[in-house]
Motif scaffolding. Structure first.
Motif, PDB file in Angstrom:
ATOM      1  N   ALA A   1       0.829  -1.203   0.000  1.00 40.27           N
ATOM      2  CA  ALA A   1       0.000   0.000   0.000  1.00 40.27           C
ATOM      3  C   ALA A   1       0.868   1.259   0.000  1.00 40.27           C
ATOM      4  CB  ALA A   1      -0.932  -0.006   1.212  1.00 40.27           C
TER       5      ALA A   1
ATOM      6  N   ASN B   1      -3.914  -1.290  -4.362  1.00 42.82           N
ATOM      7  CA  ASN B   1      -5.362  -1.308  -4.127  1.00 42.82           C
ATOM      8  C   ASN B   1      -5.803  -2.632  -3.522  1.00 42.82           C
ATOM      9  OD1 ASN B   1      -6.229   1.247  -4.770  1.00 42.82           O
ATOM     10  ND2 ASN B   1      -6.549   0.783  -6.925  1.00 42.82           N
TER      11      ASN B   1
ATOM     12  N   ALA C   1      -4.651  -2.566   0.073  1.00 50.84           N
ATOM     13  CA  ALA C   1      -5.496  -1.693   0.878  1.00 50.84           C
ATOM     14  C   ALA C   1      -6.831  -2.371   1.195  1.00 50.84           C
ATOM     15  CB  ALA C   1      -5.725  -0.363   0.165  1.00 50.84           C
ATOM     16  N   ALA C   2      -7.374  -3.103   0.241  1.00 51.69           N
ATOM     17  CA  ALA C   2      -8.622  -3.836   0.478  1.00 51.69           C
ATOM     18  C   ALA C   2      -8.407  -4.926   1.535  1.00 51.69           C
ATOM     19  CB  ALA C   2      -9.131  -4.446  -0.830  1.00 51.69           C
TER      20      ALA C   2
ATOM     21  N   ARG D   1      -8.179  -3.172   4.906  1.00 49.18           N
ATOM     22  CA  ARG D   1      -9.519  -2.774   5.359  1.00 49.18           C
ATOM     23  C   ARG D   1     -10.288  -3.976   5.889  1.00 49.18           C
ATOM     24  NH1 ARG D   1      -9.295   0.189   0.772  1.00 49.18           N
ATOM     25  NH2 ARG D   1      -9.037   2.405   1.135  1.00 49.18           N
TER      26      ARG D   1
ATOM     27  N   ALA E   1     -16.701   1.281   8.365  1.00 52.04           N
ATOM     28  CA  ALA E   1     -15.814   1.486   7.213  1.00 52.04           C
ATOM     29  C   ALA E   1     -15.008   2.770   7.370  1.00 52.04           C
ATOM     30  CB  ALA E   1     -16.620   1.514   5.918  1.00 52.04           C
ATOM     31  N   GLU E   2     -15.625   3.804   7.915  1.00 52.44           N
ATOM     32  CA  GLU E   2     -14.919   5.071   8.135  1.00 52.44           C
ATOM     33  C   GLU E   2     -13.863   4.915   9.235  1.00 52.44           C
ATOM     34  OE1 GLU E   2     -15.857   9.730   9.254  1.00 52.44           O
ATOM     35  OE2 GLU E   2     -17.518   8.429   8.628  1.00 52.44           O
TER      36      GLU E   2
ATOM     37  N   ALA F   1     -12.311   2.131   9.947  1.00 49.27           N
ATOM     38  CA  ALA F   1     -11.231   1.334   9.349  1.00 49.27           C
ATOM     39  C   ALA F   1     -10.316   2.225   8.510  1.00 49.27           C
ATOM     40  CB  ALA F   1     -11.810   0.199   8.500  1.00 49.27           C
ATOM     41  N   ASP F   2     -10.892   3.123   7.722  1.00 50.27           N
ATOM     42  CA  ASP F   2     -10.077   4.021   6.902  1.00 50.27           C
ATOM     43  C   ASP F   2      -9.233   4.961   7.761  1.00 50.27           C
ATOM     44  OD1 ASP F   2     -10.886   2.921   4.514  1.00 50.27           O
ATOM     45  OD2 ASP F   2     -12.416   4.446   4.113  1.00 50.27           O
ATOM     46  N   LYS F   3      -9.802   5.464   8.848  1.00 53.64           N
ATOM     47  CA  LYS F   3      -9.052   6.355   9.734  1.00 53.64           C
ATOM     48  C   LYS F   3      -7.910   5.590  10.426  1.00 53.64           C
ATOM     49  CE  LYS F   3     -12.766   9.643  10.631  1.00 53.64           C
ATOM     50  NZ  LYS F   3     -12.283  10.677   9.764  1.00 53.64           N
TER      51      LYS F   3
ATOM     52  N   MET G   1      -6.390   2.929   9.246  1.00 52.74           N
ATOM     53  CA  MET G   1      -5.378   2.652   8.227  1.00 52.74           C
ATOM     54  C   MET G   1      -4.533   3.895   7.982  1.00 52.74           C
ATOM     55  SD  MET G   1      -5.532   0.847   4.445  1.00 52.74           S
ATOM     56  CE  MET G   1      -7.060   1.548   4.019  1.00 52.74           C
ATOM     57  N   GLY G   2      -5.155   5.057   7.926  1.00 49.75           N
ATOM     58  CA  GLY G   2      -4.417   6.300   7.737  1.00 49.75           C
ATOM     59  C   GLY G   2      -3.440   6.565   8.867  1.00 49.75           C
TER      60      GLY G   2
END
Length: 169
Positions: A56, A76, A79-80, A83, A124-125, A127-129, A131-132
């Motif tokens: 990633a 990608n 990243a999936a 997630r 999902a939000e 998880a994205d935060k 990961m960031g």
């Protein structure tokens, strides 16, 4: 942090004639991130995530061409996978919090926090935060630590001062 780092150094380096710093430092960095951000320290999970975070991170510095065989395409997919793993961690954390486990990590706080209307953040939000947060401190910190180890390793006089606790700038 010290005990986790020390244990990983012992597990991966003790008794070896030659070692590679960067791969282990990435494991240490991700282990510490997972411990403090996600509240998990599962070695198997972390081993899977190291490869995905490597892919990633590479993809963030590539041409955005989402075609099989490209770095971006591989990023990608990584990243999936990250997630998906983070969503599993979130589910596990939600179950643990439901049993009254105390809040000791950032993920726990992200799960229970609500907006002014009382709504929780979607998984999902979250998880994205997460990961960031982990990506932000992954390869950059690992690279800095690796260079520090390299330069200290090349300077036995500085290494001796550090071990003796007498190093000052």
């Amino acid at each position: 942090m010290d005990s986790i780092s020390h244990q990983l150094l012992v597990d991966h380096w003790e008794g070896k004639e030659e070692v590679e710093a960067y791969p282990l430092v990435k494991i240490i960095t991700l282990t510490l991130s997972c411990k403090f951000i996600l509240g998990t320290d599962n070695p198997e999970r972390i081993a899977r995530l190291v490869s995905d975070f490597d892919d990633a991170t590479l993809g963030m510095h590539s041409i955005m061409l989402n075609v099989p065989g490209t770095i971006f395409y591989k990023a990608n997919k990584a990243a999936a996978a990250i997630r998906k793993e983070l969503l599993l961690v979130i589910k596990e954390k939600e179950a643990a919090l439901a049993t009254g486990e105390p809040l000791h990590d950032i993920l726990s706080h992200m799960i229970v926090i609500t907006d002014p209307s009382g709504k929780h953040m979607p998984e999902a939000e979250i998880a994205d935060k997460m990961m960031g947060l982990i990506v932000a401190g992954y390869s950059t910190v690992a690279t800095a630590i690796t260079f520090m180890m390299k330069y200290v390793g090349e300077r036995p006089d500085i290494y001796d001062k550090i071990r003796a606790g007498k190093y000052s700038s």
